[in-house]
Design a protein around this motif. Structure first.
Motif, PDB file in Angstrom:
ATOM      1  N   HIS A   1       0.835  -1.193   0.000  1.00 40.75           N
ATOM      2  CA  HIS A   1       0.000   0.000   0.000  1.00 40.75           C
ATOM      3  C   HIS A   1       0.876   1.252   0.000  1.00 40.75           C
TER       4      HIS A   1
ATOM      5  N   ASN B   1       3.479   2.605   2.892  1.00 39.34           N
ATOM      6  CA  ASN B   1       3.847   1.564   3.859  1.00 39.34           C
ATOM      7  C   ASN B   1       5.368   1.390   3.936  1.00 39.34           C
TER       8      ASN B   1
ATOM      9  N   ALA C   1      14.390   6.099   0.363  1.00 36.80           N
ATOM     10  CA  ALA C   1      13.280   6.193  -0.581  1.00 36.80           C
ATOM     11  C   ALA C   1      13.746   6.917  -1.836  1.00 36.80           C
TER      12      ALA C   1
ATOM     13  N   LYS D   1      12.451   5.693 -10.462  1.00 42.04           N
ATOM     14  CA  LYS D   1      11.153   6.043 -11.046  1.00 42.04           C
ATOM     15  C   LYS D   1      11.290   7.203 -12.013  1.00 42.04           C
TER      16      LYS D   1
ATOM     17  N   ASP E   1       8.658   2.119  14.774  1.00 43.31           N
ATOM     18  CA  ASP E   1       7.547   2.995  15.129  1.00 43.31           C
ATOM     19  C   ASP E   1       6.663   2.412  16.232  1.00 43.31           C
TER      20      ASP E   1
ATOM     21  N   GLY F   1      12.599  -0.421   7.609  1.00 41.33           N
ATOM     22  CA  GLY F   1      13.227   0.010   6.358  1.00 41.33           C
ATOM     23  C   GLY F   1      14.083   1.242   6.596  1.00 41.33           C
TER      24      GLY F   1
HETATM   25  N1  LIG Z   1       9.322   5.046  11.250  1.00 42.05           N
HETATM   26  C1  LIG Z   1       9.488   4.533  10.050  1.00 42.05           C
HETATM   27  N2  LIG Z   1       9.067   5.218   8.971  1.00 42.05           N
HETATM   28  C2  LIG Z   1       9.248   4.664   7.763  1.00 42.05           C
HETATM   29  C3  LIG Z   1       9.863   3.404   7.591  1.00 42.05           C
HETATM   30  N3  LIG Z   1       9.883   3.109   6.279  1.00 42.05           N
HETATM   31  C4  LIG Z   1       9.305   4.159   5.659  1.00 42.05           C
HETATM   32  N4  LIG Z   1       8.925   5.098   6.545  1.00 42.05           N
HETATM   33  C5  LIG Z   1       8.269   6.380   6.241  1.00 42.05           C
HETATM   34  O1  LIG Z   1       7.016   6.125   5.641  1.00 42.05           O
HETATM   35  C6  LIG Z   1       6.753   7.056   4.586  1.00 42.05           C
HETATM   36  C7  LIG Z   1       6.530   6.324   3.275  1.00 42.05           C
HETATM   37  O2  LIG Z   1       7.718   5.682   2.889  1.00 42.05           O
HETATM   38  P1  LIG Z   1       8.024   5.326   1.367  1.00 42.05           P
HETATM   39  O3  LIG Z   1       9.212   4.471   1.368  1.00 42.05           O
HETATM   40  O4  LIG Z   1       8.041   6.557   0.529  1.00 42.05           O
HETATM   41  O5  LIG Z   1       6.712   4.501   1.054  1.00 42.05           O
HETATM   42  P2  LIG Z   1       6.229   3.788  -0.284  1.00 42.05           P
HETATM   43  O6  LIG Z   1       5.433   2.627   0.146  1.00 42.05           O
HETATM   44  O7  LIG Z   1       7.376   3.522  -1.169  1.00 42.05           O
HETATM   45  O8  LIG Z   1       5.323   4.858  -0.877  1.00 42.05           O
HETATM   46  P3  LIG Z   1       4.919   5.083  -2.437  1.00 42.05           P
HETATM   47  O9  LIG Z   1       6.161   4.957  -3.257  1.00 42.05           O
HETATM   48  O10 LIG Z   1       4.379   6.486  -2.375  1.00 42.05           O
HETATM   49  O11 LIG Z   1       3.895   4.043  -2.725  1.00 42.05           O
HETATM   50  C8  LIG Z   1       7.955   7.994   4.555  1.00 42.05           C
HETATM   51  O12 LIG Z   1       7.658   9.133   5.321  1.00 42.05           O
HETATM   52  C9  LIG Z   1       9.051   7.180   5.211  1.00 42.05           C
HETATM   53  O13 LIG Z   1      10.049   7.980   5.798  1.00 42.05           O
HETATM   54  C10 LIG Z   1      10.326   2.727   8.770  1.00 42.05           C
HETATM   55  O14 LIG Z   1      10.891   1.630   8.739  1.00 42.05           O
HETATM   56  N5  LIG Z   1      10.096   3.342   9.967  1.00 42.05           N
END
Ligand SMILES: Nc1nc2c(ncn2[C@@H]2O[C@H](COP(=O)(O)OP(=O)(O)OP(=O)(O)O)[C@@H](O)[C@H]2O)c(=O)[nH]1
Length: 437
Positions: A16, A19, A59, A66, A159, A195
């Protein structure tokens, strides 16, 4: 290309929105050494400059893939390929890619396995796995499309204070969801990760001493190598056709099943044109033979350029690919603003083919979990429905049943720039014979 002799797996990252797919996979690639520290430091700087802070750097790795893809730039191969101790992986679609679903069905290549990223953060878990959530949708698609191997990364453990109780709670609900979609959860690893911080990606860390299972990298190693469908009859969906002076007709495509050798007699479907393979090449190297998985160009003697085009399939002259005027399929409606009714004509994308196709008849609505009929002759289908339908391409289409040729027997139905439904071919109910026009 790596000189690695390790078996190769294509992998997709699903889950999702928000996530943490990008963060988790970006960090995994860094920890596996697929991206060097200097690159990641540069990303961290860029990330900080935008006010998103240092945490976003991982990220960023994925986001730049992308961007480069969207702008059509050739991407540094290091970003798409990585190795674990056992396998050589190709990341076939960067997280968040718009056309992920279509690509998964018809795209550059098929996924052998999937990483499903699910956040353990209260609220995010539910949004992902409840009906309508993308975690559930992606799991469903993976299962329908034959991507049988999956690892679940339960992300953002930092978290929730790295609590085992929350891990167990989320694992239970994800297990239920995966079971309802048809996965054998006994074979699925659920890895608690961060992550962001990096716990249990490659290194274990000290934050979750209660967890005794594999890290994400070890879970990737636990996948089974895919079987190459070499023993099946030859099938090569055609990607492009060139005419080269002095050589003749040169089609290119990926050998999906079987083998191909010079002097083989082949037939092009739907035209029925018969020819002989004269020579086979890949990346400017002459091959003595090609087999399932190889992308090749080949000189086809006896076939005129007019008799072969993108979307056709080549097979042995004595075992030609099937051509459908009508077929029965099992579909899942992924997303439609209202409802679809018989007569609806979206564009069907299967292997390299694209053709307008009418869903002529809704045979039955089925329970996606069990396949049991829930309604005969439904009048309409809406998002989330699974059904058996009859489909008539507006012109004959070379395609196979999913049972015999999973690589070729799956398709997406697209309209207005989005994927409306995905499905698999069950039966070819009306065949086309090029000799009896
Ligand atoms: N606390 C915490 N936050 C995380 C973690 N992994 C990702 N986040 C946060 O969650 C948000 C979404 O992370 P992304 O990696 O961009 O998520 P995604 O699933 O790739 O999102 P899309 O590419 O938009 O589908 C960001 O603000 C990250 O910093 C983690 O392991 N711990």
């Amino acid at each position: 290309m790596s000189a690695s002799k390790k078996p190769h797996l294509n992998i997709v990252v699903t889950g999702h929105v928000d996530n943490g797919k990008s963060t988790t996979v970006g960090h995994l690639l860094v920890d596996l050494g697929a991206i060097d520290q200097r690159t990641i430091d540069a990303y961290a700087k860029e990330s900080e400059a935008t006010g998103k802070g240092d945490t976003f750097k991982y990220a960023w790795v994925m986001d730049s893939i992308k961007d480069e893809r969207e702008r059509g730039i050739t991407i540094d191969l290091a970003f798409q390929k990585f190795e674990t101790s056992k396998y050589f992986f190709t990341l076939i679609d960067a997280p968040g890619h718009k056309d992920f679903i279509k690509n998964m069905i018809t795209g550059a290549s098929e996924a052998d396995a999937a990483i499903l990223v699910i956040s353990v953060k209260p609220g995010e878990t539910e949004a992902s796995i409840e009906p309508g959530g993308q975690g559930r949708e992606h799991a469903f698609l993976a299962k329908t499309l034959g991507v049988g191997q999956i690892v679940v990364a339960l992300n953002k453990m930092d978290d929730v204070g790295y609590q085992e109780a929350r891990y167990k709670e989320v694992k239970d609900s994800v297990e239920k969801m995966l079971k309802s979609v048809g996965f054998n959860v006994a074979k699925v690893n659920f890895v608690p990760v961060s992550g962001w911080k990096g716990d249990n990606l490659v290194k274990r860390g000290d934050n979750m001493p209660w967890y005794k299972g594999p890290t994400l990298a070890e879970a990737l190693d636990a996948f089974e190598p895919p079987e190459k469908p070499i023993g099946k009859p030859l099938r090569v969906p055609i990607q492009d056709v060139y005419t080269i002076t002095g050589v003749g007709t040169v089609p290119v495509g990926r050998v999906e099943t079987g083998k191909m050798r010079p002097n083989d007699k082949v037939v092009v479907m739907p035209s029925g044109a018969v020819g002989e393979i004269k020579s086979i090449e890949t990346h400017h190297t002459v091959l003595e033979s090609a087999e399932a998985g190889d992308n090749v160009g080949f000189n086809l003697r006896g076939v005129d350029k007019k008799q072969i085009k993108r979307g056709d399939i080549i097979g042995p002259a004595d075992n030609p690919p099937a051509v459908a005027k009508e077929f029965e399929a099992r579909i899942i409606v992924i997303s439609h603003p209202t409802a679809i009714a018989p007569g609806y004509t979206p564009v069907l994308h299967a292997h390299t083919a694209q053709v307008a196709a009418t869903i002529s008849h809704f045979v039955s609505k089925i329970d996606p979990r069990t396949g049991a009929t829930t309604e005969e002759n439904p009048k309409f289908l809406k998002t989330g429905d699974a059904a058996i339908v009859k489909i008539k391409p507006v012109r004959p289409l070379a395609i196979e049943t999913f049972k015999d040729f999973p690589e070729i027997g799956r398709f997406a139905l697209r309209d207005m720039g989005t994927t409306i439904a995905a499905g698999v071919v069950l039966n070819i109910t009306e065949k086309y014979d090029p000799n009896k026009k």
